[in-house]
Each structure stands twice: as C-alpha cells, then as structure tokens.
Design a protein around this motif. Structure first.
Motif, mmCIF file in Angstrom:
data_model
loop_
_atom_site.group_PDB
_atom_site.id
_atom_site.type_symbol
_atom_site.label_atom_id
_atom_site.label_comp_id
_atom_site.label_asym_id
_atom_site.label_seq_id
_atom_site.Cartn_x
_atom_site.Cartn_y
_atom_site.Cartn_z
ATOM 1 N N ALA A 122 0.879 -1.149 -0.115
ATOM 2 C CA ALA A 122 -0.023 -0.036 -0.046
ATOM 3 C C ALA A 122 0.845 1.273 -0.090
ATOM 4 O O ALA A 122 0.741 2.257 -0.850
ATOM 5 C CB ALA A 122 -1.051 0.025 1.092
ATOM 6 N N ARG A 123 1.863 1.398 0.872
ATOM 7 C CA ARG A 123 2.952 2.419 0.866
ATOM 8 C C ARG A 123 3.514 2.567 -0.576
ATOM 9 O O ARG A 123 3.840 3.800 -0.639
ATOM 10 C CB ARG A 123 3.724 2.017 1.994
ATOM 11 C CG ARG A 123 3.328 2.516 3.442
ATOM 12 C CD ARG A 123 4.243 2.874 4.462
ATOM 13 N NE ARG A 123 5.679 2.696 4.030
ATOM 14 C CZ ARG A 123 6.333 1.634 4.237
ATOM 15 N NH1 ARG A 123 5.723 0.654 4.982
ATOM 16 N NH2 ARG A 123 7.581 1.506 3.715
ATOM 17 N N MET B 18 0.208 3.860 -2.984
ATOM 18 C CA MET B 18 -0.529 5.224 -2.642
ATOM 19 C C MET B 18 0.347 6.402 -3.036
ATOM 20 O O MET B 18 -0.308 7.370 -3.446
ATOM 21 C CB MET B 18 -0.620 5.083 -1.116
ATOM 22 C CG MET B 18 -1.911 4.173 -0.633
ATOM 23 S SD MET B 18 -1.905 4.094 1.184
ATOM 24 C CE MET B 18 -2.872 5.810 1.325
ATOM 25 N N CYS C 127 -5.834 16.325 0.595
ATOM 26 C CA CYS C 127 -6.870 15.773 -0.112
ATOM 27 C C CYS C 127 -8.025 16.298 -0.009
ATOM 28 O O CYS C 127 -9.082 16.577 -1.157
ATOM 29 C CB CYS C 127 -6.973 14.108 -0.077
ATOM 30 S SG CYS C 127 -5.609 13.314 -0.703
ATOM 31 N N THR D 131 -11.527 9.774 -2.039
ATOM 32 C CA THR D 131 -11.206 8.190 -1.641
ATOM 33 C C THR D 131 -9.803 7.987 -1.408
ATOM 34 O O THR D 131 -9.285 7.495 -0.453
ATOM 35 C CB THR D 131 -11.428 7.501 -2.978
ATOM 36 O OG1 THR D 131 -12.949 7.686 -3.227
ATOM 37 C CG2 THR D 131 -11.334 6.032 -2.931
ATOM 38 N N ILE D 132 -8.892 8.881 -1.889
ATOM 39 C CA ILE D 132 -7.498 8.673 -1.765
ATOM 40 C C ILE D 132 -7.175 9.223 -0.320
ATOM 41 O O ILE D 132 -6.471 8.729 0.481
ATOM 42 C CB ILE D 132 -6.454 9.612 -2.598
ATOM 43 C CG1 ILE D 132 -6.585 9.167 -3.976
ATOM 44 C CG2 ILE D 132 -5.173 9.792 -2.474
ATOM 45 C CD1 ILE D 132 -6.097 9.728 -5.192
ATOM 46 N N GLY E 142 -9.260 9.022 2.095
ATOM 47 C CA GLY E 142 -9.717 8.203 3.232
ATOM 48 C C GLY E 142 -8.409 7.031 3.389
ATOM 49 O O GLY E 142 -8.216 6.532 4.460
ATOM 50 N N GLY E 143 -7.784 6.755 2.145
ATOM 51 C CA GLY E 143 -6.862 5.641 2.412
ATOM 52 C C GLY E 143 -5.676 6.416 3.145
ATOM 53 O O GLY E 143 -5.093 5.633 4.018
ATOM 54 N N TYR E 144 -5.102 7.684 2.913
ATOM 55 C CA TYR E 144 -4.123 8.209 3.880
ATOM 56 C C TYR E 144 -4.583 8.271 5.266
ATOM 57 O O TYR E 144 -3.886 8.023 6.258
ATOM 58 C CB TYR E 144 -3.754 9.552 3.234
ATOM 59 C CG TYR E 144 -2.890 9.196 2.351
ATOM 60 C CD1 TYR E 144 -1.533 8.907 2.504
ATOM 61 C CD2 TYR E 144 -3.076 9.409 0.834
ATOM 62 C CE1 TYR E 144 -0.714 8.841 1.501
ATOM 63 C CE2 TYR E 144 -2.392 9.363 -0.170
ATOM 64 C CZ TYR E 144 -0.926 9.057 0.234
ATOM 65 O OH TYR E 144 -0.050 8.719 -0.744
ATOM 66 N N LEU F 80 -6.616 5.896 6.814
ATOM 67 C CA LEU F 80 -6.366 4.790 7.351
ATOM 68 C C LEU F 80 -4.885 4.388 7.561
ATOM 69 O O LEU F 80 -4.338 3.904 8.605
ATOM 70 C CB LEU F 80 -6.916 3.890 6.305
ATOM 71 C CG LEU F 80 -6.995 2.434 6.636
ATOM 72 C CD1 LEU F 80 -7.904 2.067 8.104
ATOM 73 C CD2 LEU F 80 -7.637 1.582 5.495
ATOM 74 N N LEU F 81 -4.056 4.914 6.713
ATOM 75 C CA LEU F 81 -2.323 4.618 6.730
ATOM 76 C C LEU F 81 -2.076 5.644 8.230
ATOM 77 O O LEU F 81 -1.240 5.156 9.134
ATOM 78 C CB LEU F 81 -1.764 5.287 5.626
ATOM 79 C CG LEU F 81 -0.327 5.020 5.667
ATOM 80 C CD1 LEU F 81 -0.105 3.320 5.887
ATOM 81 C CD2 LEU F 81 0.465 5.540 4.476
#
Length: 131
Positions: free
Chosen positions: A12-13, A16, A80, A105-106, A108-110, A112-113
């Motif tokens: 993921a890292r 992303m 974002c 959406t991006i 949200g991924g960050y 979560l990270l």
C-alpha cells in the motif's frame, strides 16, 4: 491474514504515493508557472505552490519509505480533502465530481494509513524499535 499485514502495508505504501510523487515532480518543471496561475485563478495564493510540491513530492517519498508515516499521512489526508473542496466542488463542470470523489477516496486511504501506521517494513519501525 495477520501474517500478511506488514507485507500488505508495504505494498500500500508503494502504491499510494505514486500519484503524488509524479505530480510533485511534474510541478518542478515547465508546469510550475501554469500551476501557480491556476491556483491563483481559483483564489489560492501562488506562494503556496512550493508547500504543495513539498507535500506531494517529499511527502510521497516519506510515505514510500515509511518515514514519519502517520504525520505525513494526516497532512496528505487534509490536503486531499482541502483540494477536493477548493478545486473540485463545482460538479456542473465536467469531471469535477469524479475528481472530487477520487481525492476523497485517496484521502480516506491516507487517513487509514495514519491510523494503522507504516508496518514492519519501514524507516519508522527501523528507527524506533518501540513503534
């Protein structure tokens, strides 16, 4: 699944920040002035462009290597959301809705990270054994 968690976080890292690294690097060249003018046309001061480049390129590399991951991920999450609201909230214009949703959406991924952290295969973990 727990045994694959650190490998999945590494993958993921790697995936992303690609968009951010490429975008930040691209702003260093011929598109610097055009990007600055676009920002100003949208009501954003052009002097903020170096900070944008720092976050995109520097932050992207930091995420890639797992350095200051949680902090960088939080800043990228905020970036974002902010860029969605400032540049892509006029859904009457072409692709703005898609760009808005993509950025959210991006983000949200960050987020979560930022919550999960970088995982075992990271500079953060290497530098802080108590991570």
């Amino acid at each position: 699944m727990k045994k694959f968690e650190d490998s999945a976080l590494l993958l993921a890292r790697i995936l992303m920040p690609i968009l951010f690294i490429v975008a930040g690097y691209g702003k260093l060249g011929d598109s610097y002035t055009g990007t600055q003018q676009y920002m100003e046309a949208m009501g954003i001061p052009g002097f903020l462009l170096p900070l944008t480049i720092l976050l995109e390129l520097g932050g992207g590399l930091a995420i890639l290597f797992g350095f200051l991951t949680r902090t960088t991920a939080l800043f990228t999450f905020g970036f974002c959301v902010l860029t969605s609201l400032l540049f892509h909230s006029n859904f009457a214009e072409g692709m703005n809705q898609t760009m808005f949703l993509k950025n959210m959406t991006i983000g949200g991924g960050y987020l979560l990270l930022a919550i999960t952290g970088p995982g075992k295969f990271s500079l953060d973990r290497l530098m802080n054994k108590n991570w």
